[in-house]
Structure formats: C-alpha cells, structure tokens
Design an enzyme around this catalytic site. Sequence first.
Site, mmCIF file in Angstrom:
data_model
loop_
_atom_site.group_PDB
_atom_site.id
_atom_site.type_symbol
_atom_site.label_atom_id
_atom_site.label_comp_id
_atom_site.label_asym_id
_atom_site.label_seq_id
_atom_site.Cartn_x
_atom_site.Cartn_y
_atom_site.Cartn_z
ATOM 1 N N HIS A 217 39.236 52.005 8.908
ATOM 2 C CA HIS A 217 40.337 51.088 8.568
ATOM 3 C C HIS A 217 40.215 50.400 7.185
ATOM 4 O O HIS A 217 41.183 49.583 6.591
ATOM 5 C CB HIS A 217 40.323 50.231 8.885
ATOM 6 N N ASP B 267 34.269 54.883 12.671
ATOM 7 C CA ASP B 267 35.232 53.946 12.023
ATOM 8 C C ASP B 267 34.544 53.867 10.323
ATOM 9 O O ASP B 267 34.232 53.369 9.778
ATOM 10 C CB ASP B 267 35.459 52.427 12.151
ATOM 11 N N SER C 229 33.549 44.372 6.668
ATOM 12 C CA SER C 229 34.130 45.366 6.948
ATOM 13 C C SER C 229 33.729 46.995 6.506
ATOM 14 O O SER C 229 34.058 46.471 5.228
ATOM 15 C CB SER C 229 35.502 46.272 7.535
HETATM 16 N N1 ARG Z 1 39.688 43.789 13.832
HETATM 17 C C1 ARG Z 1 38.347 44.877 12.699
HETATM 18 C C2 ARG Z 1 38.904 43.870 11.248
HETATM 19 O O1 ARG Z 1 39.538 42.696 11.862
HETATM 20 C C3 ARG Z 1 39.232 46.158 13.059
HETATM 21 C C4 ARG Z 1 40.444 46.576 12.425
HETATM 22 C C5 ARG Z 1 41.115 47.934 12.529
HETATM 23 N N2 ARG Z 1 41.346 48.620 13.821
HETATM 24 C C6 ARG Z 1 43.113 48.046 13.986
HETATM 25 N N3 ARG Z 1 42.582 48.392 15.069
HETATM 26 N N4 ARG Z 1 43.717 47.175 13.799
HETATM 27 O O2 ARG Z 1 39.329 44.215 10.439
HETATM 28 N N1 ASP Z 2 36.978 44.062 11.185
HETATM 29 C C1 ASP Z 2 37.044 42.815 10.023
HETATM 30 C C2 ASP Z 2 36.865 43.381 8.594
HETATM 31 O O1 ASP Z 2 37.967 44.628 8.419
HETATM 32 C C3 ASP Z 2 35.972 42.631 10.005
HETATM 33 C C4 ASP Z 2 35.544 41.441 11.289
HETATM 34 O O2 ASP Z 2 36.415 40.316 10.937
HETATM 35 O O3 ASP Z 2 33.938 41.496 11.686
HETATM 36 O O4 ASP Z 2 36.640 43.008 7.914
#
Ligand code: ARG
Ligand code: ASP
Length: 714
Positions: A83, A219, A642
């Site tokens: 991502h 990921d 991330s």
């Molecule tokens: N929750 C994670 C972060 O805040 C992964 C986000 C990417 N994935 C998604 N399905 N949007 O970045």
């Molecule tokens: N998914 C988040 C990021 O892209 C990491 C998190 O918020 O735990 O940095």
Amino acid sequence: MKLLKLFILFLSFPILAQQGGMWVPSMLEGMNESEMQQLGMKMTAEDIYDTNTSSLKDAIVHFDGGCTAEIISPKGLLLTNHHCGYDAIQNHSSIEHDYLQDGFWAKSQNEELPNPKMVATLIVSIHDVTNTVLEGVSQLTSEAEKQKKIQENSNRIQKSFPKESWQENKIKTFYEGNQYLLFVTETFKDIRLVGAPPSSIGKFGSDTDNWVWPRHTGDFSIFRIYADKNNKPAEYSKDNVPYTPKHFLPISLDGISEGDFTMVFGFPGRTQEYLPSFAVEQIINTLNPAKIEIRDAALKVQDGFMRKDKAIKIQYASKYARIANYWKKWIGESQGLKKSDAVQLKKDFETEFQKRVVAQGKQDTYGNLLSDFEKNYKAINDYALARDYFIEVVYRNTELLNVGFRLYQLEQIYKTKGEQAFNDRKENTVKSLENFYKDFNVNVDKQVFEKLIALYGQKSPLIPTEFKTMDYGKTTDEIYSKSKLTSYKNLQSLLSGEASKVIKALHKDKGYQLVKKLADNFYENISPKYDAIDLEIGGLQRDYMKAQLELFPDGRFFPDANSTLRITYGQVKGYHPSDAVYYETSTHLEGVMEKYIPGDYEFDVPAKLIELYKTKNYGPYAENGKIPVCFIATNHTTGGNSGSPALDANGNLIGLNFDRVWEGTMSDIHYDPEICRNIMVDIRYVLFIIDKYAGAENLIDEMQMVHPKKSTKK
Ligand code: ARG
Ligand code: ASP
C-alpha cells in the site's frame, strides 16, 4: 481498580519491562536500553544508533514522505508495503500491463522502473538543539511571539549547522515544544520499482480486513535506491548505479514464537498521547462522529457505483481505499477509547496531577493548566467542528469541490503574488488535473456532492445561512449541469487566457461560486479563530508536558510521534479481543485458503498460490509444514510505520509492519498494552512469494539469510 491501572502506567521501576512508546533512537541509553534487554534484546543502544560506525539506523528509510522502508541488500534493495508502493505500481500500469492486478517483477536491473518525484531519506545524525532554539523565548509573553522567535532561531541554526553539500537538515519539536532535535539527512531521488505481488496477495482482504486481526495480507513491494557513481544522491539518470548502503538488514529464517522480543524501527507520523480529558471527549463525542458520518455517506455512494460498473471500480478503487482507511480507523478509535474508559483514566490522572501541583506548591505555574484547557476546548469546539466539516466535505471527499478549492488558491496567488506566480501555478494545476480527471466520474461525484453538501449545510456550525435552507437537489443539478469543473476539457477552456480573464470566468462559474462562498467563510470566520485558540492550546500542552515531566519524575514519558525516526519495542503476543475469545500470534496460508472467495475483489486467490499450497512447494520458508503469513506484537506503532522493519533481538529482519488490530486502533490517543497490537507480514511469507510465487531468485540471491536461533549462516 482504575487507579491501580493508572499507577501501573506511571510506576517507576517495573518488575517486568514496560511496553508502549516510540523512542528517539539516539537517546536509548539507560532506561530504554535496559528495558529492551530485559525483554530479550541482545544488542546495545549503539548497535541501533551510532554515528561513528554503521548501525541499524543506516538501513532505515523514510519512504516518499509518508511510509517507512528498509534496505535489505548490499545493492540498495528496499522493502516496503504494497500500500506504500501502490501509487507507483498504479502509475506504471495500463490495460496491457496491469501490475496492480498481475504483479510486477523486474528480472534484471535494467527492467526496474523509475518513479519521477519518489524520494527515500536516510538519517545521518541527530542533535539536541533545544537550548539554542529556545534562546530568548522564555521572556516573551504571547504565544505568537514565542513561536516567531522559535522559528527565527531554528532558521538560523539550520543555515549554519555543519553538513556535507549533498545533505539537508531539519529541526523538529519533541515533548510538545520542550525539546528540539536537528536531523541531518540524505535524500535519494532515483528510486525504482523492482517487484510487487498481485493485489490478490498484496492487498488480500482489502477494506473488509483492514485494521483487523486475524489477517492474511502479503502487504509488500520492492524498490531499489540508485545513486551517482560516488554513491551520493542524484536525480534520475540511466548512468546511476545501485546504492551501496552503510548497513543492510540480514533476514532471519528462524521465525518467531510468542514472547520473543521484537522492535519496529521507522517513521511514525502523529500521536496525541498527552491530551487532557476534555480533548479526548471532544474527539469521541463531536469530531469523530461528524467525520465518520460524512465519509460513510461518500463511501456508500461510491460503493454503489463500483459494484455495478467495472470501469468505475478501477477509477475509484484507490480513492475508496483512502477514504475508507481513516473512516474505519475513527470508528475503531472511538469504540476503543470508550471501551478502555480512556476519558475516566485521563480524569483520574488529572486529579492526581492537580494533587501533586498543590503538594509541591506549584499552583502559580501549573495550577490553572487544567481549567485553562477546559476553557479553551470549550471555546474551540465549534471552530474545530466547522473546520473538520470544511476539510472533509470541500477538501477531501467531494472531487468537484476539491478542484474548485485548488482554483480558489490559484485566485489567492494572483491576489497576493501577481500574474507571473499565477501563470506558473496555473500551468502546474492544469497539468496535475489531467490525471485527476482520468479517474473522475461525474455521476458518482454528483451524488456524493448532494449527500455531503446537505450534511454540511444542516450540521456544521458557522456555515452561511443560505446553506442551511438551500434546496440541495436543485443546487446539485444546477452545478453539475452548468459548472465547467465537471470535465477536463471545460476546465482547460475555463482557465485559458490571461489572469484577469480567468478570474472573471471563474466568478461566473456556478461550482466555483459555491466553493468561493465556503472558502471565504472558512478563511474569514473559522480558521483565524481556530488558529488563535489552537495556538493557546499548543502553549498549554507544552506547559502541561513540562509539568508532567517535573511532577512525575519516575514516569515513563515518550515524545509524541512527529514523523521522525523512532524505535518501538515489545513482544510477540496474542490478546483477548472480548470475553472468552483469544487471538493467537500468527496466521498461515491455510487461513488465506479459508477466506478464499473465487472471483471476489477482496478475497480472490491467484491460481499459482493455490497450486503452491496444494503441492506444499514451500522451500525453506515453512515452519512445521505451514507457511506463516502475518503475526502480531505489542510494538506501539502508528500511521507512517507502514513498511517499517520488525527486527529480532539481534537486529535481523523478521517481518514488515503494516497495520494495527481493530480493538487497539485508539493507540494514537491511549495505548493499552493489553489489547494494542501491531500487525506485520512474516518475512518468510515475503520470501516465499518472491522465490516460489514470482520465481525472482535474482532478488533472493542478493539478500543475506541468517539462522540466529540455530546460529548457522546459510
Ligand atoms: N490500515 C493500514 C494503514 O493505515 C493499511 C491501509 C491500506 N489498506 C487499505 N485497505 N486501505 O495504512
Ligand atoms: N497502516 C498504517 C500505515 O500505513 C500503519 C498503522 O496505522 O498502524 O502507516
């Protein structure tokens, strides 16, 4: 009971090493180092951060401003999340080569794909410049004067601080303005895409599984840093060569077990761990619900279209994921804050704080802090809410309004900087909007607009009255049939010609007129007042932090995240999400197959992976005949972490951080070691996909595999 919990947080010398916190890597000696060693770390603070010889920090990269990546080969190979590389992967994709769908693997270095504008920053050294930054500040009375002086001092220090010609530096504040650190950095500008799995692996589970454990997402994506022939940062050139790092991370093939020490090294973006109870109440009761409601409406509209129309699905997939990510996070955050009774815990702490203020005779300096907070949070309430409405409706979630707002800024540039600046900015805007309109569908955005403008008009404080009584349907029809902001061609014609003509045309456009009313209102009636109170709150927060450090000398205070390099550490550990339920630490390929829904856009599994699963063609990456996929630990992470490496006790790479668990999403405001967990891809899944799925042995050959538990090197 609650008080007990509170005091455990602030106990001086723990029997068991404590967890939580994001620490500055140059300041680990002492408390952190001994805690980490108690938890099982076999390194010293100097192995993590050193400026004389190479150390772990030389392998950690701030990736393109928002994520983290790490160097995993002597040839500058970079590992980060799928991502985090998503936009780059998408940019290189077309209908003929859909790398998002099918994945991408460069079979040799000349197949690696350059990414204009992508950067990767290494930290050279960290210096405490607090005293110089704060010179002459304490005698000033108003917050505004203080901030101005701090800015002047910082600018001066930055200009004169010794560094090499290819390096930069920046100063950041820690502990809410009580400490200032200067970072000398090196920014590489030639970063090429090397590999990415298909989305059915890299984004497996998509939005349904986002922020959720148990998780089965691979990921990751792979890039490479290129440098000039002197190994220094340089703009893209085909003569550039792979960067030779001072350090790269060896990769452990031995896996993890519950209780193992782990640490995550990266660039956490923002936390607010020291807010007073009033602020947390405002987030739970006012700000989060408003933002959630707005995004909920926008997402429902987009989802409806995406399910019916494949072209729209492609156009909106990335936008939808972006909106859904924080929408879901805020829901989890509010739930977690309520469930963990964060407001009451804060209140209990505030009672104890006030007691200590009195006990130490510090009423004159700190006695009014809490009541001043309360006053200011009351005063800012409507402005903060109106500001969030403006940002969410105009800036983030209605595309036509976002374009209109960019043009509004263009008009401001004309007013403040004149024709030349206007023309330069206009050229840029027109260029960057070309890509935007490729993914713009007027029918989708029209429905989003109608829903959001109604919410805004009916629910936002401080909105011009005409928006309260407006016929939203009629306004929507009028704007979307008449405004030139609805297509790229019309926009180009709207913006053609000299500045005064463009401005005149803008003022006649129905869409622009509406944005202008909202933006004028924002800049005249909301933002100045918000900024003024926010400045006061910033000052209070600084004093409150200072007071806590003084009054709780044994407290365990870490500086809030601020996009600088940090270490967070903990242990591989399961958790109880709810009564009678226990979540284990690790998931496996079996779980991918359990979730498999053929043809589904979130849970499809590529045929080749199913084949590998059936034939158990796992190579050296399996443990007890199973391929591990993800695992969790108590590392305190946030957005920006991330792509951060998860490291074992010896500094070997064991995983790749990418998310947090649902019950612990409140950790940006209140970290509870019982249920806050970070989620990582097991490095053996990454290697398995690279090696067995993609057949990219060329990459595996570059890496260094180790067996710390068996202490034999491959
Ligand atoms: N929750 C994670 C972060 O805040 C992964 C986000 C990417 N994935 C998604 N399905 N949007 O970045
Ligand atoms: N998914 C988040 C990021 O892209 C990491 C998190 O918020 O735990 O940095």
